[in-house]
Enzyme design. Structure first.
Site, mmCIF file in Angstrom:
data_model
loop_
_atom_site.group_PDB
_atom_site.id
_atom_site.type_symbol
_atom_site.label_atom_id
_atom_site.label_comp_id
_atom_site.label_asym_id
_atom_site.label_seq_id
_atom_site.Cartn_x
_atom_site.Cartn_y
_atom_site.Cartn_z
ATOM 1 N N GLU A 46 -5.754 4.815 -6.765
ATOM 2 C CA GLU A 46 -4.705 4.266 -5.909
ATOM 3 C C GLU A 46 -3.774 3.473 -6.814
ATOM 4 O OE1 GLU A 46 -6.431 2.009 -2.701
ATOM 5 O OE2 GLU A 46 -7.474 3.764 -1.912
ATOM 6 N N ARG A 67 -13.490 4.382 0.933
ATOM 7 C CA ARG A 67 -13.090 4.225 -0.469
ATOM 8 C C ARG A 67 -12.855 5.602 -1.072
ATOM 9 N NH1 ARG A 67 -11.899 -0.185 0.592
ATOM 10 N NH2 ARG A 67 -12.748 -2.154 -0.169
ATOM 11 N N HIS A 78 -3.651 3.253 1.940
ATOM 12 C CA HIS A 78 -4.692 2.228 2.133
ATOM 13 C C HIS A 78 -4.181 1.093 3.052
ATOM 14 C CE1 HIS A 78 -8.525 0.481 0.128
ATOM 15 N NE2 HIS A 78 -8.414 0.054 1.376
HETATM 16 C C1 DGY Z 1 -11.267 -3.635 2.957
HETATM 17 O O1 DGY Z 1 -11.142 -4.662 3.627
HETATM 18 O O2 DGY Z 1 -12.288 -3.359 2.329
HETATM 19 C C2 DGY Z 1 -10.076 -2.760 2.888
HETATM 20 O O3 DGY Z 1 -10.385 -1.468 2.562
HETATM 21 C C3 DGY Z 1 -9.081 -3.322 1.897
HETATM 22 O O4 DGY Z 1 -9.578 -3.164 0.602
#
Ligand code: DGY
Length: 319
Positions: A266, A237, A285
């Site tokens: 993001e 994250r 991402h």
């Molecule tokens: C997750 O599955 O947590 C990925 O990072 C997508 O948000």
């Protein structure tokens, strides 16, 4: 039963829901749904499949406390007020397990791309700057035998560590809240303190959840404790690193490079200095974005929804 999906998910999951007579409404617009729109549609639905970063906070949950289940299209659930959901007896499901390999592949891809300046050099070709061969220019660094430090040696971290051990015989050190003895046995990973992780890692890869403890954990002071030739990778994250401090750490050559699949915010601003740095690779991402993984995620989501609609325990609950 009516289910609202706040985006598009793989066809297999949708087919499974339809086969069980679930009526589906989907958000089709090419912009994220607003908080008010989400509440309005969910008030007419029995369950929600939350795709993306919808904030499942106390206000939302209070306004939609009739929901029988919320299935997240993600393994991470930092966008959810889990305690508020518990108090209101709304079960929340996520998609663990199936995205380990794809996300670890993304971390590995970033590590390699940073170590050879791949994204930067690709941009130079596009800009017409493919320069004459010069043995001292455009040099990367090799990974063989370098120490991999994993912050958060869970499923995804272990998958990344396996790849690094297999490809480059990298010794693995890690820091977790609790020890992962299976990983210690399997790949010889060594548990170290956070300070030791910073001081000893040649590549430091982050696979921990975003929590109040990990939020903003990588500050300039923390980067200063890393090796000057270290590579920082974050596929977990964006909120775990302080982006301004990371930029400064790279500009002042406090660390060597960085690979990010997650940013804060993001989407990243296209003018962000990280995007024009030589030793930086940024992806939008895409950790779990493979056909196979997204299909598997959609099937898990369908299982969570069907169980929740029947009032049964979710097969993949968050907690
Ligand atoms: C997750 O599955 O947590 C990925 O990072 C997508 O948000």
């Amino acid at each position: 039963m009516k289910v609202f999906i706040s985006g598009n998910i793989a066809a297999e999951g949708i087919a499974e829901l339809r086969a069980n007579n679930v009526e589906i409404t989907q958000w089709k617009e090419d912009r994220p749904i607003t908080a008010d729109e989400l509440i309005e549609i969910c008030q007419k639905s029995d369950a929600l499949i939350s795709v993306g970063r919808n904030k499942i906070n106390a206000d939302f949950l209070q306004a939609c406390k009739h929901l029988k289940v919320i299935a997240l299209h993600s393994v991470g659930y930092d966008q959810v007020d889990v305690n508020a959901a518990k108090k209101l007896n709304i079960p929340i499901g996520n998609t663990p397990g199936v995205l380990n390999e794809a996300t670890a592949d993304t971390a590995f891809l970033l590590m390699l791309a940073v170590s050879r300046k791949a994204f930067f050099l690709h941009k130079k070709i596009l800009a017409g700057n493919w320069r004459a061969y010069q043995p001292t220019r455009e040099l990367g660094i090799e990974l063989k035998g370098k120490t991999l430090g994993v912050l958060g040696l869970g499923n995804i971290g272990l998958e990344m560590a396996r790849k690094c051990v297999g490809a480059y015989q990298m010794p693995v050190i890690y820091h977790n809240r609790s020890r992962n003895e299976e990983a210690e046995k399997e790949i010889g990973a060594k548990y170290v303190s956070f300070e030791e992780l910073l001081a000893q890692s040649d590549v430091l890869t982050v696979h921990t959840a975003l929590t109040p403890e990990t939020k903003g954990m990588f500050t300039l002071d923390v980067f200063k404790q890393m090796k000057p030739d270290a590579i920082f990778i974050n596929t977990a994250r964006g909120g775990i690193h302080n982006e301004h401090d990371l930029i400064e750490a790279l500009q002042q050559k406090i660390i060597w490079g960085a690979g990010l699949d997650v940013t804060n915010p993001e989407p990243m601003d296209p003018d962000n200095p990280l995007l024009s740095m030589e030793n930086v690779a940024v992806l939008p991402h895409i950790g779990s974005a493979t056909e196979e993984t997204r299909t598997a995620m959609s099937k898990i989501i369908a299982e969570n929804i069907l169980a929740g609609l029947k009032g049964e325990p979710l097969p993949y609950p968050v907690d």
